[in-house]
Motif scaffolding. Structure first.
Motif, short mmCIF file in Angstrom:
data_model
loop_
_atom_site.label_atom_id
_atom_site.label_comp_id
_atom_site.label_asym_id
_atom_site.label_seq_id
_atom_site.Cartn_x
_atom_site.Cartn_y
_atom_site.Cartn_z
N GLY A 1 0.80 -1.21 0.00
CA GLY A 1 0.00 0.00 0.00
C GLY A 1 0.84 1.27 0.00
O GLY A 1 2.05 1.24 -0.25
N ARG B 1 -2.25 -6.70 -11.94
CA ARG B 1 -1.43 -7.04 -10.78
C ARG B 1 -0.86 -8.45 -10.89
O ARG B 1 0.31 -8.69 -10.58
N GLU C 1 -6.90 -1.99 -2.13
CA GLU C 1 -6.38 -2.24 -3.47
C GLU C 1 -6.80 -3.67 -3.83
O GLU C 1 -6.39 -4.61 -3.17
N PRO D 1 -4.88 -1.12 3.08
CA PRO D 1 -4.99 -1.26 1.63
C PRO D 1 -5.22 -2.71 1.19
O PRO D 1 -5.28 -2.98 -0.01
#
Lengths: 606, 606
Positions: free
Chosen positions: B55, B145, B198, B262
């Motif tokens: 994060g 990702r 996230e 996050p």
């Protein structure tokens, strides 16, 4: 000789532990040490007996005098066989200690015992005796040692495990040990010049063993440190210790170690030989190497790593590797081979090496000089070409009545581990496999005891007989005392996990005893039964330091209200109080749609 | 609210690391964080890009203000879907913080955001969108990702691994993510009230993830400690964090954690519910539990562990176990069931729980309340009976468009691990498996991060999507900050070893880069590429502290003369200088009996 005091070492029993001895039947003078861990009176259980590699250091009745060495317990057994003779031995030369200046020299060991060797070209190896049908005291010793707990287990535990073709007996008899040694499936490293050692066996059908490496380097560490590291390593369970010293004072440090070691000591003689030629690999000769073997055999080294599998033709196979040759011995020999453009003297003189080994009963640990040093290089052509050669050398060594084990990798991702074991078994005629890890990833320097414990547990399950430990300092520095302990405990975990998975008949006794202690909140028993009681206790004390908390029916993780063990006990007590859990269970099973039908239950239990 | 200062947390990049962002294509406002590790100029290699769960805390450009919480990065995405509404939310009651006295109360989080919920009974779950063919920003985010390094890998690396039926693509497309989520084979835990998170994905065909548990207990620890533990855990790579608090102040501590997290946050709502009834399991009611679910869903908890698989009829199956019921949630529910002699309210009201979860997109983590707590109890009837129920509940949750993963054991010896995975896949329709370890032996309290890493790596290889870490304090106490780090690094090892073995197309990039650095004595690169650069550097410094040694072509293990890497490099250089290693290799292959015949070589390379 200097007047330095003898090094001090760690002594005393582990918590709640008593050293006990079992006697032999064939050889009544045998006293096999074991450790009994006493449990709290509330447990209503007998002590748990565990394997004990720690030697006299954990025996309060033993008198420890490092400058005298341990009692020579096998001396009488060796002499009684009538096949050895004492002789003057090779004189110690300054080069043996790396030409160290007098002011930096480690003291010589104060006593000198005349070395023994075989008479008249006889083979004095455990393999030779086994083949001749002789059950030596060493064999009965390891049978008793390995048999630990099996009688108890037979009464309580069903066999449960997957052995991948291993043949682990319900009971280990001396005759079973003899057969396994005779077949080459097990070795008992036991140099006739190391009578201080307590016999132990390395083989797929016995408990998985672990080795701890110690040794100084040109950069760091002393004799006193190394002796303490050896004692410390066996305190926590190392079954053998390799002295991998590469600095000066090699001869003297080794003598102190061997004279005080109740476990077999292994070495890589090449390291010392290289020291004798000033570190220039090309200058090594068969004569210098041969002399080093005799020097070490006379001292009592129990097994030699010999990198005779590195052949000239294998070296180009490493050219495109990510990490080339990572074995020190392998790289030294590769350099020699390339420089002279000829086959290595280890390979060419292998039968002469066998002749030395059979004269003293030094076991071979055939080194994997081309083992992979990274995930990228695992299971490649270089590695398996060398393995093929190790298989050929095994047959030669066996022809000379020499005991043999085979070293294995290294760095191997999980999906390539089993192939290593399968090939080794097939190629090397089931000679014991002795692996370093393997590390299952390269990305965690500082934690390679863990990256490798994963691989070690798996390959131990698949059949590896001994696991060479890896410490947190691997790739980064020389392990200190704390690292040695961490490495040993980590590998005891891997070895024990392997024993459980293989279905060793008695392995689960300790797990079950500890789990019962856990369930019944016998905190002291939980600590004492663990591989590292000191750490377990210290961790518990960090949050709940008071003595009263050792009796508490909860811990700091959940506190008293949330403890599942406590709730689970309450459930059981409640059920028992009401009507007995068995009856209740039956009632549940017989019940209507709220309950599980008996046939569904049986299906699940299958 | 007290005037206590906001807690301080660890910030700043890891060594040699830069946070970079990749942008979306379907959703151009997406910025997916990654970490680039720069290498030494000598390497002549591009930076190594690694997955980054840490994060904004490791981003020097980010302004960290714990009392304000993280930027609400998903807020716009959620609003844009037009299916949620803000509302006043449930008022916070004193019981939510365990009726803690004012002087012991953790401060409230200073800001309050109105909670969101689905409008008009809509399902606002990623599963619902996936089934509707919608690729959400969350899906594209995780595709980018996960896709990390794959393009680079395709050029350099052959696929190599054993996936046991996994279907890991060469490239992860947003559509692939959508398909996996739609099939229930993957989940994206993403509560609409946790817009700070996230997105990340949990599924067998993606990178293996790890979870770190934090949380206070009645005995120890504070809000500030827990927030820092969360930040610390993700710094080292935790992909999700579970807040398992069981003490007081549960509501307030959780709010601080979620607003600053996050990563997805998981909980076991039962713990807080039990706190609300003074710890008396029998006093729990569906109403109190339901209210707790809404409380936590409004706060933004991303996944709930729900022990709805503990059915009344399963409980007697635990009666003869060595360690009974060891799951806290499982034992609480078992006690409730037995006391009331009826089916648990979790099971009976499961569809109502689904209705709540779909309203906020809280994912299910179906708890294994009857998981084995010892080797003796592994794979028993109780465990597998519950698994069967979890499979049924999975189908129900899916009918409600809820995301589901399944929790798994526990304590399991190696030879019984694969059966767990195989049964879970078959019974639970390939819903992601989320396991605690498993521990492969019971005898090493103090080292259960290691006993369990062995099992975790294996079950991750077999197909487990997320591994719940175990720290060295397991069974002994509450983990502190150091334990959290050790647990996370250990589990990153297990997860990465699993990725390698499964044949993840890009997993080996980091291993290879580190191994090349090792071979070329780029010490700094070796530290920086490792999972824990600080520890790697510190260990190296212990024996060779000087800066010059970071450039040395040796280390303290062997010293300069014995370094196999150095010798191996010399060999390569020598060979190349002479004639080029390739030519030489060809010459060797063509050679007579000294050399290996080409066909033998090919045989080995196959």
């Amino acid at each position: 000789m200097t007047s330095l005091p003898a090094p001090s070492v760690t002594t005393g029993p582990l918590p709640a532990s008593t050293k006990v001895f079992r006697h032999g039947v064939l050889h009544p003078d045998i006293r096999v040490p074991m450790r009994e861990i006493a449990l709290h009176a509330d447990a209503g259980e007998p002590p748990v007996t565990v394997y004990d590699a720690s030697g006299p250091y954990t025996d309060p009745a033993a008198h420890i005098a490092i400058a005298q060495g341990l009692p020579r317990l096998r001396a009488g057994w060796i002499a009684a066989r009538g096949d050895v003779q004492a002789y003057a031995g090779r004189p110690v030369a300054p080069a043996d200690n790396g030409l160290v200046p007098a002011d930096q020299r480690s003291p010589e060991f104060p006593l000198r015992h005349l070395p023994l060797r075989a008479r008249d070209g006889r083979a004095v190896t455990q393999l030779a005796y086994a083949r001749a049908g002789i059950i030596t005291p060493e064999m009965e010793f390891v049978a008793i040692r390995e048999n630990l707990g099996r009688a108890q287990a037979r009464r309580h535990l069903a066999r449960d495990g997957q052995g991948f073709g291993a043949a682990i007996p319900d009971e280990v008899t001396p005759e079973f040990v003899r057969e396994e040694v005779a077949r080459g499936r097990a070795i008992i490293p036991a140099n006739i010049n190391h009578p201080e050692s307590e016999p132990m066996v390395i083989g797929r059908n016995f408990l998985v063993k672990i080795n701890a490496n110690i040794g100084n380097s040109a950069v760091t560490s002393s004799m006193a440190e190394e002796v303490e590291k050896m004692v410390w390593a066996i305190r926590w369970g190392a079954d053998t210790v390799m002295d991998l010293s590469t600095g000066r004072n090699i001869h003297n440090i080794r003598e102190w170690i061997i004279r005080n070691a109740p476990v077999p000591i292994g070495t890589v003689p090449l390291y010392q030989a290289l020291e004798k030629v000033g570190g220039v690999a090309e200058d090594l000769t068969w004569e210098i190497f041969r002399d080093t073997l005799i020097e070490q055999a006379e001292q009592g080294v129990d097994y030699f790593t010999i990198h005779a599998g590195v052949r000239l033709r294998h070296i180009p196979l490493t050219a495109e590797r990510v990490t080339g040759i990572v074995s020190r011995g392998g790289s030294i020999m590769a350099k020699w081979c390339l420089h002279h453009h000829r086959e290595s003297f280890l390979y060419e003189h292998f039968e002469e090496i066998c002749a030395i080994c059979r004269t003293y009963d030094v076991a071979f640990s055939l080194g994997d000089g081309l083992r992979p040093g990274s995930i990228a290089d695992a299971n490649d052509a270089a590695q398996f070409a060398e393995l093929q050669t190790l298989g050929e050398l095994t047959q030669i060594a066996w022809r000379h009545d020499c005991q043999v084990m085979i070293e294995g990798p290294g760095h191997v991702p999980m999906h390539k581990i089993k192939e290593n074991m399968d090939r080794q078994l097939a190629i090397c005629g089931e000679a014991p496999f002795y692996t370093l890890g393997p590390l299952t990833t390269d990305i965690a320097p500082g934690y390679d005891h863990i990256t490798s414990a994963i691989g070690a547990a798996m390959i131990g399950w698949f059949g590896t007989a001994m696991l060479c430990y890896v410490t947190p300092k691997e790739h980064l520095g020389l392990p200190d005392r704390d690292d040695v302990k961490t490495g040993v405990i980590t590998y005891k975990i891997a070895a024990h996990a392997a024993d459980l998975a293989k279905g060793h008949p008695a392995a689960r006794i300790r797990d079950d005893a500890l789990s019962r202690a856990r369930f019944e909140f016998r905190w002291e028993d939980q600590f004492n039964l663990s591989l590292d009681p000191d750490t377990a206790r210290a961790f518990h004390d960090e949050t709940l330091p008071k003595q009263a908390h050792k009796l508490a029916h909860f811990c700091s993780m959940c506190g008293p209200k949330f403890c599942s063990m406590k709730i689970s006990q309450d459930i059981r007590a409640q059920a028992r109080a009401q009507q007995g859990m068995q009856t209740m269970a039956l009632k549940y099973r017989a019940g209507g749609d709220l309950y599980m039908a008996a046939d569904a239950l049986e299906k699940l239990q299958r």
